[in-house]
Design a protein around this motif. Structure first.
Motif, PDB file in Angstrom:
ATOM      1  N   LYS A 128      26.874  46.128  87.284  1.00 43.63           N
ATOM      2  CA  LYS A 128      27.963  46.777  87.092  1.00 43.63           C
ATOM      3  C   LYS A 128      27.961  47.974  87.774  1.00 43.63           C
ATOM      4  O   LYS A 128      27.274  48.889  87.932  1.00 43.63           O
ATOM      5  CB  LYS A 128      27.889  47.103  85.650  1.00 43.63           C
ATOM      6  CG  LYS A 128      29.425  47.735  85.069  1.00 43.63           C
ATOM      7  CD  LYS A 128      29.321  47.668  83.386  1.00 43.63           C
ATOM      8  CE  LYS A 128      30.580  48.235  83.094  1.00 43.63           C
ATOM      9  NZ  LYS A 128      30.812  48.273  81.541  1.00 43.63           N
ATOM     10  N   THR A 156      31.172  36.112  84.014  1.00 42.52           N
ATOM     11  CA  THR A 156      30.250  36.316  85.060  1.00 42.52           C
ATOM     12  C   THR A 156      31.102  36.874  86.200  1.00 42.52           C
ATOM     13  O   THR A 156      31.943  36.190  86.759  1.00 42.52           O
ATOM     14  CB  THR A 156      29.388  35.191  85.566  1.00 42.52           C
ATOM     15  OG1 THR A 156      28.451  34.568  84.457  1.00 42.52           O
ATOM     16  CG2 THR A 156      28.198  35.477  86.656  1.00 42.52           C
ATOM     17  N   LYS A 214      37.790  50.809  86.466  1.00 42.55           N
ATOM     18  CA  LYS A 214      36.376  51.089  86.009  1.00 42.55           C
ATOM     19  C   LYS A 214      36.608  51.996  84.886  1.00 42.55           C
ATOM     20  O   LYS A 214      35.526  51.923  83.956  1.00 42.55           O
ATOM     21  CB  LYS A 214      35.598  51.843  87.230  1.00 42.55           C
ATOM     22  CG  LYS A 214      34.327  52.122  87.090  1.00 42.55           C
ATOM     23  CD  LYS A 214      33.219  52.681  88.091  1.00 42.55           C
ATOM     24  CE  LYS A 214      33.722  53.653  88.389  1.00 42.55           C
ATOM     25  NZ  LYS A 214      32.964  54.291  89.566  1.00 42.55           N
ATOM     26  N   ASP A 270      37.080  49.890  81.865  1.00 40.20           N
ATOM     27  CA  ASP A 270      36.481  48.570  81.962  1.00 40.20           C
ATOM     28  C   ASP A 270      37.356  47.469  81.761  1.00 40.20           C
ATOM     29  O   ASP A 270      37.019  46.622  80.847  1.00 40.20           O
ATOM     30  CB  ASP A 270      35.494  48.895  81.086  1.00 40.20           C
ATOM     31  CG  ASP A 270      34.039  47.718  81.268  1.00 40.20           C
ATOM     32  OD1 ASP A 270      34.141  47.191  82.570  1.00 40.20           O
ATOM     33  OD2 ASP A 270      33.342  47.471  80.229  1.00 40.20           O
ATOM     34  N   GLN A 299      29.043  51.705  88.680  1.00 40.43           N
ATOM     35  CA  GLN A 299      28.709  53.007  87.921  1.00 40.43           C
ATOM     36  C   GLN A 299      29.606  53.975  88.179  1.00 40.43           C
ATOM     37  O   GLN A 299      30.096  54.347  89.126  1.00 40.43           O
ATOM     38  CB  GLN A 299      27.263  53.556  88.139  1.00 40.43           C
ATOM     39  CG  GLN A 299      26.086  52.568  87.745  1.00 40.43           C
ATOM     40  CD  GLN A 299      26.535  52.434  86.178  1.00 40.43           C
ATOM     41  OE1 GLN A 299      26.630  53.182  85.204  1.00 40.43           O
ATOM     42  NE2 GLN A 299      26.181  50.942  85.905  1.00 40.43           N
ATOM     43  N   LEU A 335      37.249  44.341  79.177  1.00 41.60           N
ATOM     44  CA  LEU A 335      35.736  43.878  79.204  1.00 41.60           C
ATOM     45  C   LEU A 335      34.799  44.776  78.313  1.00 41.60           C
ATOM     46  O   LEU A 335      33.708  44.417  78.148  1.00 41.60           O
ATOM     47  CB  LEU A 335      35.254  44.147  80.802  1.00 41.60           C
ATOM     48  CG  LEU A 335      35.725  43.384  81.899  1.00 41.60           C
ATOM     49  CD1 LEU A 335      35.371  43.745  83.260  1.00 41.60           C
ATOM     50  CD2 LEU A 335      35.881  41.906  81.514  1.00 41.60           C
ATOM     51  N   TYR A 381      40.006  46.334  89.416  1.00 41.49           N
ATOM     52  CA  TYR A 381      39.135  46.575  88.489  1.00 41.49           C
ATOM     53  C   TYR A 381      39.309  48.020  87.992  1.00 41.49           C
ATOM     54  O   TYR A 381      39.276  48.917  88.967  1.00 41.49           O
ATOM     55  CB  TYR A 381      37.662  46.217  88.611  1.00 41.49           C
ATOM     56  CG  TYR A 381      36.548  46.773  87.689  1.00 41.49           C
ATOM     57  CD1 TYR A 381      36.707  46.242  86.509  1.00 41.49           C
ATOM     58  CD2 TYR A 381      35.633  47.730  88.108  1.00 41.49           C
ATOM     59  CE1 TYR A 381      35.934  46.994  85.641  1.00 41.49           C
ATOM     60  CE2 TYR A 381      34.678  48.442  87.074  1.00 41.49           C
ATOM     61  CZ  TYR A 381      34.655  47.775  85.779  1.00 41.49           C
ATOM     62  OH  TYR A 381      33.677  48.208  84.913  1.00 41.49           O
ATOM     63  N   VAL A 430      29.319  40.545  79.271  1.00 36.51           N
ATOM     64  CA  VAL A 430      29.669  40.368  80.755  1.00 36.51           C
ATOM     65  C   VAL A 430      28.253  40.465  81.814  1.00 36.51           C
ATOM     66  O   VAL A 430      27.761  41.467  81.834  1.00 36.51           O
ATOM     67  CB  VAL A 430      30.538  41.356  81.274  1.00 36.51           C
ATOM     68  CG1 VAL A 430      31.013  41.368  82.663  1.00 36.51           C
ATOM     69  CG2 VAL A 430      31.840  41.362  80.240  1.00 36.51           C
ATOM     70  N   THR A 431      28.319  39.532  82.619  1.00 34.86           N
ATOM     71  CA  THR A 431      27.124  39.410  83.475  1.00 34.86           C
ATOM     72  C   THR A 431      27.638  39.715  85.083  1.00 34.86           C
ATOM     73  O   THR A 431      28.549  39.084  85.401  1.00 34.86           O
ATOM     74  CB  THR A 431      26.823  37.792  83.564  1.00 34.86           C
ATOM     75  OG1 THR A 431      25.941  37.533  82.442  1.00 34.86           O
ATOM     76  CG2 THR A 431      25.406  38.013  84.617  1.00 34.86           C
ATOM     77  N   TRP A 432      27.307  40.922  85.660  1.00 39.11           N
ATOM     78  CA  TRP A 432      27.487  41.283  86.839  1.00 39.11           C
ATOM     79  C   TRP A 432      26.568  40.967  87.817  1.00 39.11           C
ATOM     80  O   TRP A 432      25.390  41.486  87.633  1.00 39.11           O
ATOM     81  CB  TRP A 432      27.780  42.838  86.785  1.00 39.11           C
ATOM     82  CG  TRP A 432      28.952  43.450  86.199  1.00 39.11           C
ATOM     83  CD1 TRP A 432      29.177  43.537  84.826  1.00 39.11           C
ATOM     84  CD2 TRP A 432      30.046  43.650  86.530  1.00 39.11           C
ATOM     85  NE1 TRP A 432      30.397  44.144  84.428  1.00 39.11           N
ATOM     86  CE2 TRP A 432      30.916  44.354  85.571  1.00 39.11           C
ATOM     87  CE3 TRP A 432      30.742  43.882  87.864  1.00 39.11           C
ATOM     88  CZ2 TRP A 432      32.401  44.789  85.770  1.00 39.11           C
ATOM     89  CZ3 TRP A 432      32.072  44.112  88.175  1.00 39.11           C
ATOM     90  CH2 TRP A 432      32.765  44.767  87.125  1.00 39.11           C
TER      91      TRP A 432
END
Length: 152
Positions: free
Chosen positions: A150, A78, A111, A114, A152, A139, A109, A144-146
């Protein structure tokens, strides 16, 4: 990373300590939880100088910058409100000397791929150290819970 009288910004649990010589020098292994990412644990290994070594070599208040890190998923992931900037966010800090140097773990992170990147390095008041290590937690294709949605 409370060794050598240091205090941590975030909690670390000592999970191992291996003696490496007769002067009391140890390699310490701590488990560090990312305060904004549940389900990720980083294991950080670093050198802790013993009293005999400090007396023999001087430089009483400082430990070497050598360190290592390995981060893995240890539960459901999470992700809270994390810093998405290129320089990331400090996850953990602990002193390696009385005043001048600290050991730091930053989370970045990636992106495009991921992936969470964890970077360990030392920070000195006068100049930084080139000694560093990274560990990544992909990930992609993970559940996965954001909490903030999440990026973009």
């Amino acid at each position: 990373m409370a060794a050598s009288g240091a205090s941590a910004s975030f909690a670390a649990d000592r999970v191992g300590e291996v003696g490496v010589d007769w002067t009391g020098n140890d390699i310490v292994v701590d488990a560090v939880q990312d305060p904004k990412v549940q389900g990720i644990t980083c294991h950080v290994a670093y050198f802790d100088r013993g009293v005999i070594d400090r007396l023999r070599k001087g430089n009483w208040f400082e430990d070497p910058s050598n360190s290592s890190i390995a981060c893995r998923q240890t539960g459901p992931i999470t992700i809270g409100d994390i810093d998405l900037d290129e320089d990331g966010e400090e996850v953990f800090r602990s002193g390696l000397s009385l005043v001048w140097k600290s050991l730091v773990v930053n989370r970045i992170y990636d992106k495009k791929n991921d992936t969470l990147i964890y970077l360990i390095h030392s920070r000195e008041v006068v100049e930084g150290s080139a000694k560093m290590a990274i560990s990544t937690v992909p990930l992609f294709n993970q559940q996965v819970t954001w909490t903030e949605g999440k990026p973009q």
